[in-house]
Design a protein around this motif. Structure first.
Motif, PDB file in Angstrom:
ATOM      1  N   ASP A  44       0.796  -1.212  -0.048  1.00 19.52           N
ATOM      2  CA  ASP A  44      -0.185  -0.144  -0.005  1.00 19.52           C
ATOM      3  C   ASP A  44       0.921   1.403  -0.060  1.00 19.52           C
ATOM      4  N   GLU A  45       2.020   1.172   0.656  1.00 14.73           N
ATOM      5  CA  GLU A  45       2.950   2.440   0.713  1.00 14.73           C
ATOM      6  C   GLU A  45       3.406   2.680  -0.739  1.00 14.73           C
ATOM      7  N   LEU A  46       3.762   1.664  -1.275  1.00 14.22           N
ATOM      8  CA  LEU A  46       4.428   1.323  -2.706  1.00 14.22           C
ATOM      9  C   LEU A  46       3.426   1.936  -3.735  1.00 14.22           C
ATOM     10  N   ARG A  47       2.182   1.637  -3.557  1.00 12.20           N
ATOM     11  CA  ARG A  47       0.990   2.134  -4.301  1.00 12.20           C
ATOM     12  C   ARG A  47       0.836   3.625  -4.237  1.00 12.20           C
ATOM     13  N   GLU A  48       1.228   4.178  -3.153  1.00 13.92           N
ATOM     14  CA  GLU A  48       1.157   5.867  -3.081  1.00 13.92           C
ATOM     15  C   GLU A  48       2.365   6.387  -3.654  1.00 13.92           C
ATOM     16  N   LEU A  49       3.483   5.796  -3.563  1.00  8.17           N
ATOM     17  CA  LEU A  49       4.406   6.187  -4.431  1.00  8.17           C
ATOM     18  C   LEU A  49       4.529   5.975  -5.770  1.00  8.17           C
ATOM     19  N   ALA A  78      -4.030   0.879   6.134  1.00  6.19           N
ATOM     20  CA  ALA A  78      -3.908   2.333   6.206  1.00  6.19           C
ATOM     21  C   ALA A  78      -4.180   3.189   4.871  1.00  6.19           C
ATOM     22  N   ALA A  79      -4.597   4.532   5.397  1.00  6.01           N
ATOM     23  CA  ALA A  79      -5.020   5.317   4.261  1.00  6.01           C
ATOM     24  C   ALA A  79      -4.002   6.561   4.281  1.00  6.01           C
ATOM     25  N   GLY A  80      -3.433   6.731   3.246  1.00  9.44           N
ATOM     26  CA  GLY A  80      -2.678   7.891   3.015  1.00  9.44           C
ATOM     27  C   GLY A  80      -1.443   8.018   3.909  1.00  9.44           C
ATOM     28  N   GLY A  81      -0.609   7.139   4.046  1.00  4.44           N
ATOM     29  CA  GLY A  81       0.642   7.144   5.226  1.00  4.44           C
ATOM     30  C   GLY A  81       1.836   7.751   4.522  1.00  4.44           C
ATOM     31  N   ALA A  82       2.008   7.812   3.238  1.00  4.69           N
ATOM     32  CA  ALA A  82       3.245   8.344   2.711  1.00  4.69           C
ATOM     33  C   ALA A  82       3.222   9.696   2.461  1.00  4.69           C
ATOM     34  N   ALA A  83       2.014  10.396   2.223  1.00 11.69           N
ATOM     35  CA  ALA A  83       2.112  11.511   1.909  1.00 11.69           C
ATOM     36  C   ALA A  83       2.789  12.679   2.776  1.00 11.69           C
ATOM     37  N   GLY A  84       3.749  13.519   2.438  1.00  8.63           N
ATOM     38  CA  GLY A  84       4.186  14.440   3.187  1.00  8.63           C
ATOM     39  C   GLY A  84       5.860  13.979   3.642  1.00  8.63           C
ATOM     40  N   ARG A  85       5.998  12.696   2.936  1.00 12.66           N
ATOM     41  CA  ARG A  85       7.682  12.163   3.180  1.00 12.66           C
ATOM     42  C   ARG A  85       8.148  11.785   2.263  1.00 12.66           C
ATOM     43  N   GLU A  86       9.277  11.552   1.786  1.00 11.68           N
ATOM     44  CA  GLU A  86       9.851  11.055   0.530  1.00 11.68           C
ATOM     45  C   GLU A  86      10.759   9.855   0.722  1.00 11.68           C
ATOM     46  N   PRO A  87      10.203   8.753   0.972  1.00  5.98           N
ATOM     47  CA  PRO A  87      10.996   7.521   1.279  1.00  5.98           C
ATOM     48  C   PRO A  87      11.676   7.113  -0.112  1.00  5.98           C
ATOM     49  N   LEU A  88      12.815   6.453  -0.016  1.00  3.95           N
ATOM     50  CA  LEU A  88      13.527   5.878  -1.276  1.00  3.95           C
ATOM     51  C   LEU A  88      12.661   4.689  -1.787  1.00  3.95           C
ATOM     52  N   SER A  89      12.122   4.519  -3.061  1.00  3.79           N
ATOM     53  CA  SER A  89      11.360   3.561  -3.413  1.00  3.79           C
ATOM     54  C   SER A  89      12.118   2.253  -3.299  1.00  3.79           C
ATOM     55  N   ALA A  90      13.284   2.340  -3.712  1.00  4.16           N
ATOM     56  CA  ALA A  90      14.135   1.216  -3.568  1.00  4.16           C
ATOM     57  C   ALA A  90      14.230   0.717  -2.189  1.00  4.16           C
ATOM     58  N   GLY A  91      14.291   1.577  -1.052  1.00  5.32           N
ATOM     59  CA  GLY A  91      14.302   0.753   0.126  1.00  5.32           C
ATOM     60  C   GLY A  91      12.978   0.356   0.388  1.00  5.32           C
ATOM     61  N   VAL A  92      11.853   0.795   0.054  1.00  2.00           N
ATOM     62  CA  VAL A  92      10.611   0.091   0.133  1.00  2.00           C
ATOM     63  C   VAL A  92      10.645  -1.009  -0.429  1.00  2.00           C
ATOM     64  N   HIS A  93      10.994  -1.238  -1.813  1.00  4.94           N
ATOM     65  CA  HIS A  93      10.931  -2.486  -2.333  1.00  4.94           C
ATOM     66  C   HIS A  93      11.741  -3.455  -1.594  1.00  4.94           C
ATOM     67  N   GLN A  94      12.937  -3.076  -1.112  1.00  6.06           N
ATOM     68  CA  GLN A  94      13.953  -4.112  -0.348  1.00  6.06           C
ATOM     69  C   GLN A  94      13.101  -4.610   0.867  1.00  6.06           C
ATOM     70  N   ARG A  95      12.385  -3.758   1.497  1.00  8.52           N
ATOM     71  CA  ARG A  95      11.643  -4.244   2.907  1.00  8.52           C
ATOM     72  C   ARG A  95      10.433  -5.270   2.230  1.00  8.52           C
ATOM     73  N   ALA A  96      10.078  -4.946   1.159  1.00  4.70           N
ATOM     74  CA  ALA A  96       8.848  -5.732   0.677  1.00  4.70           C
ATOM     75  C   ALA A  96       9.461  -7.084   0.246  1.00  4.70           C
ATOM     76  N   HIS A  97      10.520  -6.971  -0.251  1.00  2.00           N
ATOM     77  CA  HIS A  97      11.427  -8.118  -0.811  1.00  2.00           C
ATOM     78  C   HIS A  97      11.434  -9.159   0.539  1.00  2.00           C
ATOM     79  N   ALA A  98      12.027  -8.410   1.484  1.00  2.00           N
ATOM     80  CA  ALA A  98      12.392  -9.203   2.686  1.00  2.00           C
ATOM     81  C   ALA A  98      11.075  -9.822   3.261  1.00  2.00           C
ATOM     82  N   LEU A  99      10.205  -9.223   3.435  1.00  2.86           N
ATOM     83  CA  LEU A  99       8.694  -9.726   4.028  1.00  2.86           C
ATOM     84  C   LEU A  99       8.139 -10.812   3.132  1.00  2.86           C
TER      85      LEU A  99
END
Length: 141
Positions: A44-49, A78-99
């Motif tokens: 869901d976080e990636l879908r927002e990014l 969760a609804a609308g968690g990533a707005a207002g911050r700029e996480p690196l999408s590669a790091g989010v993909h790495q977390r998703a890969h590990a999960l």
């Protein structure tokens, strides 16, 4: 001089009927549902990014699996968690890969083919998006 004990000890296992036990399969269901729910949250976080139809389909499939494993109870999302911050999408993909990897291990030990296939597909998708390959993952360790 000593008074006899009138109640049963709480430390004995003699009365196992009143002690809550879960089977190995139930424990694995709980663990797998937790890993898939965490993967859904990251999805869901990636879908927002990076909105995409593939992530929408993946989120729907993850929701179905978590609902099945939790006996019909859908996951909280969760609804609308990533707005207002700029996480690196590669790091989010790495977390998703590990999960997804953790979910795959539990699904395999539980012999849940549907969840294992879904987890393996998500691992592949996130590995490609994060730039993680087999050789790169081994070299990074």
């Amino acid at each position: 001089m000593y008074e006899p004990i009138r109640t049963k000890s709480v430390h004995t296992m003699a009365g196992t009927a009143d002690f809550p036990h879960r089977s190995r399969e139930e424990e694995l269901d709980i663990q797998l549902a937790g890993h898939l729910a965490a993967l859904l949250a990251v999805t869901d976080e990636l879908r927002e990014l990076e909105p995409s139809a593939e992530l929408d389909v993946a989120a729907e499939r993850l929701t179905q699996q978590v609902t099945r494993l939790r006996g019909g109870h859908p996951p909280v999302r969760a609804a609308g968690g990533a707005a207002g911050r700029e996480p690196l999408s590669a790091g989010v993909h790495q977390r998703a890969h590990a999960l997804a990897g953790r979910a795959l291990v539990v699904a395999a030990s539980r012999a849940d083919t549907a969840a294992a296939i879904l987890a393996a597909e998500r691992m592949d998708a996130h590995a490609g998006a994060a730039g993680v390959t087999g050789a790169a993952a081994l070299a990074g360790r």
